[in-house]
Design a protein around this motif. Structure first.
Motif, mmCIF file in Angstrom:
data_model
loop_
_atom_site.group_PDB
_atom_site.id
_atom_site.type_symbol
_atom_site.label_atom_id
_atom_site.label_comp_id
_atom_site.label_asym_id
_atom_site.label_seq_id
_atom_site.Cartn_x
_atom_site.Cartn_y
_atom_site.Cartn_z
ATOM 1 N N GLU A 36 16.347 118.098 47.492
ATOM 2 C CA GLU A 36 17.523 117.622 48.216
ATOM 3 C C GLU A 36 18.267 118.777 48.889
ATOM 4 O O GLU A 36 18.266 119.896 48.389
ATOM 5 N N ALA A 213 14.723 122.608 47.047
ATOM 6 C CA ALA A 213 16.060 122.049 47.209
ATOM 7 C C ALA A 213 16.924 123.132 47.830
ATOM 8 O O ALA A 213 16.644 124.325 47.671
ATOM 9 N N ASP A 229 21.686 116.872 53.499
ATOM 10 C CA ASP A 229 21.587 115.426 53.283
ATOM 11 C C ASP A 229 22.897 114.935 52.681
ATOM 12 O O ASP A 229 23.363 113.853 52.967
#
Lengths: 548, 294
Positions: A36, A213, A229
């Motif tokens: 992420e 990430a 994000d």
């Protein structure tokens, strides 16, 4: 949330300086899942960097963690033995540092630097590798960050590489051991927009391809839209809100976030303010200015054949990246620097003893004498104008009122003021000399975005009240779009485009102008779509390459 | 600047500069001890006539019956070869040492500071001349130069002062030159010039305040060196003329009677140590204290 790669829970940190303790982080909780991309945003003093430092384990001595937990892959790191925690560095997470120059020791070759890092990490993990093996691994990493000639980079000293290339090497350094989490602290902030844009593209691509990430610490909302994000907004040590990037930028739930977004100068769309073009008489005219520095062999032409006219009452902006010669042009036009060839004509002569122009500098931290109070700084130009005693006192109070500062601040020293307040004092000092022209040398570059807006609004009001002419030098095109009535774009010492601001932005003619505008980080998709198109060929032709 | 640094700065903003300096200073025991030593040394020198047990012994007193007394209550460190009280003479000797410091630094600090400021701000040929002169003077060993000067002239306190001063200003000139040159490149200097300030204002109101911390640290540390140099000159016989008591010449005189009459060397020697130690500790303390702004 058991599958979170990084989990920060109820983190409390306080700083103790000079015997007094202040809490700088209050119950900070957020998580980053594997793969992420999360952005931690906030202004100066929000605690975003402190949070990052707490995760990495590099808090300054004055800091104490008073509560909370930080878990990496489910393991609590705060109470880990130091050796074990050390072993996480580079493998579990890695850091991309902010300043591409000061992060390297100038006396070592880039190759030596990278080899040291790799050797230490290998030793920690009990890996044995020969120098040649390590060299191959390093070359592979440098190729990953799109440096076309790894051998040449490895055999260079840091000073021999451009800022963009150094930033790429720093990213490579973070990738050496395939970390699961990449922590980036304001990467590219010190670089030009076009270079910064390339760096963000690179980080994005790497994160996607390697499945890493990303935790990005930044104050730039445009950058956030590009690389995140999810967004965590921080303010004064608290988390204000957390959410999906598009939701936060498009429909923020909190007032603070909304104010932050509103303070970003828009590039296109209905929020843009356009300054009317004023057809005043020319004040200063520059004819074919050329400036050459150095002698013979090391000769360098900073400015080539630049002709400009500054008109009374207008806000003229000279845009360009670092090294384009914009500051040199401004200094020559104001008579602070004599041109090698060409001439400057002043159409207006100032009243006796009064200077025509004053400068408001980029960094208010260095433009105010740290050992002199506000009153002492203001008294210099007033004394030069022959104002004495009570007259001077009254004028000082007027000036403070003009820049919207309380009169009680006259007795303060610069270190007692915030960045925005210091810049107001610098503006007051410039106005004290009663100039006709104010040169604004990146007047907001060192300020937070919300403070930037208040300073810009003040400058616009002052122009109305006092009938000033502004000459602004900046690399921040979105700011100039809203502030300047006319702009010129400089590239490598020459003016490549000039015109009324709305025209230049609506239909930029020169490929460099297009590339420059396209690189500006914007906060909405609409704006992104309205940017001019640039072909790769045009980009290659006008921008400095950061890959070779 | 990093966010963490900003946060630290933000907390600093709420405190006065004086408080921060006091905080740093008071947390350095060495600095506090240094201050106490220097203050006590000054007090001893100033009040020597009142606290010395035998103030008359400072002059041309000869009392052969009392020569080389071992330390006793009346003469804590004994007496010298002509029967004078060592402690009393050492107290007056500190007076001479501190006067020397006052004289040497009182002249060389202002001279060096002004030359350094001028050279750093104006640049060009002014800079070349001043730095050139400084470098030439610095090339000469201070003790040799001082010996040469006091050899040519009479060995008096004033001449010893002159001999040391002749060389001492160069250290300050060079130091302030470096600070002045870097401060002169700051935006606020250009801003002051743009708003109509003259060179005198810029030198003494804009640049000088930024040199104060450096000057005070250097001056304090210098005081210790000047005392040592003065004592060395007197020890070699080129300093203060007898019978004026001087720590250096007292050590020289007592040296012949070592180790039997150790008090004759120990007392003036300890006095030199005491004062130099005090100035060095204070200098280090000041350096930490002023670190706030740099």
């Amino acid at each position: 949330m058991t599958d979170a790669l990084l989990q920060v829970e109820g983190l409390n940190v306080s700083f103790t300086t000079y015997g007094r303790t202040r809490q700088v982080l209050r119950d900070v909780s957020f998580s980053v899942a594997a793969g992420e991309r999360v952005a931690l945003i906030g202004e100066t003093g929000s605690g975003k960097s402190v949070t990052a430092k707490a995760i990495i384990g590099t808090l300054p001595n004055a800091a104490t963690i008073t509560g909370g937990a930080i878990r990496l892959e489910g393991r609590e790191v705060l109470h880990m033995p130091p050796g074990e925690r050390e072993a996480l560095k580079g493998t579990a997470f890695s850091l991309i540092m902010q300043d591409p120059l000061s992060s390297f020791n100038p006396v070592f070759l880039i190759g030596t630097h990278l080899d040291d890092v790799m050797r230490f990490a290998d030793r920690r993990r009990g890996v044995r590798a020969s120098r040649a093996e390590r060299r191959d691994r390093i070359a592979a990493v440098l190729r990953r960050v799109q440096l076309a000639d790894p051998e040449r980079v490895m055999n260079s000293y840091p000073s021999e590489l451009s800022g963009g290339m150094r930033q790429r090497v720093l990213i490579g350094l973070a990738l050496l051991h395939q970390p699961k989490l990449l922590i980036a602290d304001e990467p590219g902030t010190a670089l030009d927009v076009t270079t910064q844009d390339e760096i963000m593209n690179l980080i994005n691509q790497l994160v996607r391809e390697e499945g890493m990430a990303l935790l990005m610490i930044t104050h730039n909302l445009g950058v956030v839209r590009k690389v995140a994000d999810r967004v965590v907004v921080m303010h004064h040590g608290d988390i204000v809100e957390t959410g999906d990037c598009h939701r936060i930028l498009g429909a923020p739930a909190q007032d603070y976030t909304r104010a932050l977004i509103d303070a970003v100068p828009p590039l296109y769309g209905p929020r843009v303010t356009t300054q009317a073009l004023t057809e005043g008489a020319p004040i200063v005219e520059a004819g074919a200015l050329t400036k050459t520095f150095g002698r013979r062999r090391s000769e360098f032409t900073a400015v080539r054949e630049v002709s400009l006219t500054l008109r009374k009452g207008e806000i003229f902006g000279l845009a360009g990246e670092s090294g384009s010669g914009k500051t040199t042009v401004a200094r020559m036009m104001m008579g602070l620097l004599s041109p090698t060839t060409g001439q400057v004509t002043f159409h207006e002569t100032p009243a006796k003893g009064r200077p025509l122009a004053q400068i408001v500098y980029q960094n208010p931290g260095t433009s105010l004498n740290p050992k002199r109070t506000v009153a002492q700084s203001l008294s210099v130009p007033l004394k030069a104008l022959g104002k004495k005693g009570a007259v001077r006192q009254v004028r000082m109070q007027e000036l403070m009122a003009l820049v919207r500062l309380p009169v009680s601040y006259l007795g303060k020293y610069p270190h007692e003021l915030s960045g925005g307040q210091k810049q107001r004092v610098a503006i007051a000092r410039a106005l004290a000399a009663e100039p006709k022209i104010l040169i604004l040398d990146e007047p907001t570059a060192a300020l937070d975005v919300s403070v930037q807006k208040t300073v810009i609004d003040l400058l616009l009001q002052l122009r109305e009240e006092l009938g000033l002419t502004y000459f602004m030098i900046s690399h921040d095109l979105s700011l100039m779009r809203n502030f300047c009535s006319r702009i010129a774009v400089m590239l490598r010492g020459e003016i490549v485009e000039e015109g009324a601001t709305p025209d230049v932005f609506a239909a930029p003619e020169h490929p460099y102008t297009r590339a420059l505008i396209a690189a500006i980080p914007v906060i909405s998709d609409d704006e992104e779509r309205m940017k001019p198109a640039v072909t790769d060929e045009e980009r290659a032709r006008t921008l400095v390459a950061t890959t070779v | 600047m990093s966010d963490a640094k900003m946060l630290l700065d933000a907390s600093d903003r709420e405190m006065s500069a004086a408080y921060m300096m006091w905080y740093r200073y008071s947390r350095k025991p060495a600095a506090v001890i240094g201050t106490l030593i220097v203050l006590s040394a000054i007090a001893m020198a100033v009040f020597a006539p009142w606290i010395a047990p035998h103030p008359k012994d400072v002059g041309t007193v000869v009392n052969f019956r009392a020569r080389h007394h071992a330390p006793e209550l009346a003469h804590l460190f004994g007496t010298d070869q002509v029967g004078r009280d060592i402690l009393s003479r050492a107290l007056f000797g500190m007076r001479v040492s501190l006067l020397l410091v006052l004289g040497v630094l009182g002249i060389s600090v202002p001279v060096g500071t002004v030359l350094g400021l001028v050279a750093g701000y104006f640049g060009g040929w002014v800079e070349r001349v001043i730095t050139g002169l400084t470098n030439v003077m610095l090339a000469m060993p201070p003790l040799v130069l001082a010996l040469a000067v006091s050899n040519l002239l009479e060995p008096t306190l004033t001449n010893a002062m002159l001999a040391i001063t002749l060389q001492w200003w160069t250290w300050h000139a060079r130091l302030i030159y470096a600070v002045s040159k870097s401060v002169a490149a700051e935006d606020y200097i250009e801003a002051a010039r743009l708003s109509g300030a003259g060179p005198l204002h810029i030198l003494f109101r804009e640049i000088l305040p930024n040199c104060v911390s450096v000057i005070s640290v250097k001056t304090t540390l210098d005081a210790a060196f000047v005392i040592l140099l003065g004592a060395t000159l007197s020890f070699l016989g080129f300093g203060v003329k007898p019978p004026t008591p001087d720590l250096g010449s007292m050590v020289a005189a007592g040296r012949q009677f070592m180790p039997d009459y150790w008090g004759e060397v120990l007392c003036p020697g300890a006095a030199v140590l005491y004062v130099t130690l005090g100035f060095n500790l204070l200098g280090d303390g000041l350096r930490d204290m002023f670190d706030v702004e740099s």
